[in-house]
Design a protein around this motif. Structure first.
Motif, PDB file in Angstrom:
ATOM      1  N   VAL A 150       3.148   4.507  -9.905  1.00 48.07           N
ATOM      2  CA  VAL A 150       1.925   3.660  -9.427  1.00 48.07           C
ATOM      3  C   VAL A 150       1.682   2.653 -10.610  1.00 48.07           C
ATOM      4  CG1 VAL A 150      -0.576   3.676  -9.101  1.00 48.07           C
ATOM      5  CG2 VAL A 150       0.788   5.358  -7.980  1.00 48.07           C
ATOM      6  N   ASP A 190      -3.046   3.081  -3.828  1.00 47.27           N
ATOM      7  CA  ASP A 190      -2.054   2.788  -4.778  1.00 47.27           C
ATOM      8  C   ASP A 190      -0.981   1.987  -4.601  1.00 47.27           C
ATOM      9  OD1 ASP A 190      -3.569   4.941  -6.454  1.00 47.27           O
ATOM     10  OD2 ASP A 190      -2.321   6.437  -6.193  1.00 47.27           O
ATOM     11  N   TYR A 213       1.072  -0.991  -0.078  1.00 42.74           N
ATOM     12  CA  TYR A 213       0.016   0.125  -0.008  1.00 42.74           C
ATOM     13  C   TYR A 213       0.862   1.101  -0.040  1.00 42.74           C
ATOM     14  CZ  TYR A 213      -4.079  -2.832   1.497  1.00 42.74           C
ATOM     15  OH  TYR A 213      -5.179  -3.583   1.426  1.00 42.74           O
ATOM     16  N   ASP A 262      -9.035   5.095  -1.372  1.00 41.25           N
ATOM     17  CA  ASP A 262      -8.315   4.903  -2.543  1.00 41.25           C
ATOM     18  C   ASP A 262      -6.906   4.461  -2.001  1.00 41.25           C
ATOM     19  OD1 ASP A 262      -7.219   5.152  -4.918  1.00 41.25           O
ATOM     20  OD2 ASP A 262      -6.958   7.203  -4.895  1.00 41.25           O
ATOM     21  N   ILE A 299      -2.552  -0.178 -14.434  1.00 38.63           N
ATOM     22  CA  ILE A 299      -3.328   1.239 -14.750  1.00 38.63           C
ATOM     23  C   ILE A 299      -2.945   1.717 -16.063  1.00 38.63           C
ATOM     24  CG2 ILE A 299      -3.139   2.255 -12.254  1.00 38.63           C
ATOM     25  CD1 ILE A 299      -0.716   3.341 -14.601  1.00 38.63           C
ATOM     26  N   TYR A 318      -8.324   6.909 -16.540  1.00 35.91           N
ATOM     27  CA  TYR A 318      -7.201   7.037 -15.300  1.00 35.91           C
ATOM     28  C   TYR A 318      -6.690   8.464 -15.201  1.00 35.91           C
ATOM     29  CZ  TYR A 318      -3.386   5.564 -12.357  1.00 35.91           C
ATOM     30  OH  TYR A 318      -2.492   5.809 -11.235  1.00 35.91           O
ATOM     31  N   GLU A 374      -4.229  -0.086  -8.480  1.00 38.10           N
ATOM     32  CA  GLU A 374      -5.133   0.905  -7.730  1.00 38.10           C
ATOM     33  C   GLU A 374      -6.410  -0.154  -7.259  1.00 38.10           C
ATOM     34  OE1 GLU A 374      -5.745   4.660  -9.464  1.00 38.10           O
ATOM     35  OE2 GLU A 374      -6.878   5.320  -7.564  1.00 38.10           O
TER      36      GLU A 374
END
Ligand code: SME
Length: 157
Positions: free
Chosen positions: A110, A131, A44, A129, A97, A103, A113
């Motif tokens: 990142v 990432d 995380y 949220d 992503i 996005y 997510e």
């Protein structure tokens, strides 16, 4: 995929209960939840809350977060992963992503997510949220874990 540690999630749940019952402001409590999650779940890398803007109900505003500062402090409903969750109230996991067309990029680091909605009396009020710098970091176990947190947070708002 990252192997999930059930004991860690159980331990964090207990600590989140403790944080949520502290006699400090709700923003302080949410900040401490972000800190706890970012520190203990190694994948995380950015943890934050977005809430519906009371004056602009089709927009999210960034709340407490831990991790690199983001330019996305306000997100219109429908935009990005966060905005999509705000629009239909469904949790989302984006494994890569680069494959997600809608996005909003926060940082080139990142890779994946997860966004979990928060409801109060059935109404969408915000979201958690997270990432990760690891591709495909999140699974259904994270979703279950974050749903539990979303419900606990909602209960204290
Ligand atoms: N990536 C998100 C924007 C928020 S940042 O991750 C902090 C999105 O696409 O909505």
């Amino acid at each position: 995929m990252i192997k999930k540690n059930k004991n860690l999630f159980a331990k964090l749940e207990q600590q989140i209960d403790d944080i949520l019952h502290k006699k400090v402001s709700i923003l302080n409590r949410l900040q401490n939840i972000c800190k706890l999650l970012k520190e203990h779940a190694m994948y995380y890398d950015w943890v934050g809350f977005y809430f519906v803007d009371g004056e602009n109900p089709n927009q999210l505003i960034l709340g407490p977060f831990e991790g690199a500062p983001t330019e996305h402090t306000r997100i219109p409903f429908g935009q990005g992963v966060c905005g999509q969750v705000a629009e239909d109230g469904r949790a989302r996991i984006v494994q890569d992503i680069e494959q997600e067309e809608n996005y909003l990029s926060c940082s080139i680091d990142v890779k994946s997510e997860i966004v979990e909605p928060i409801f109060k009396k059935g109404k969408f009020i915000g979201e958690i949220d997270i990432d990760s710098h690891t591709i495909a970091a999140f699974s259904v176990e994270d979703e279950v874990f974050l749903k539990m947190i979303a419900e606990k947070v909602s209960g204290r708002l």
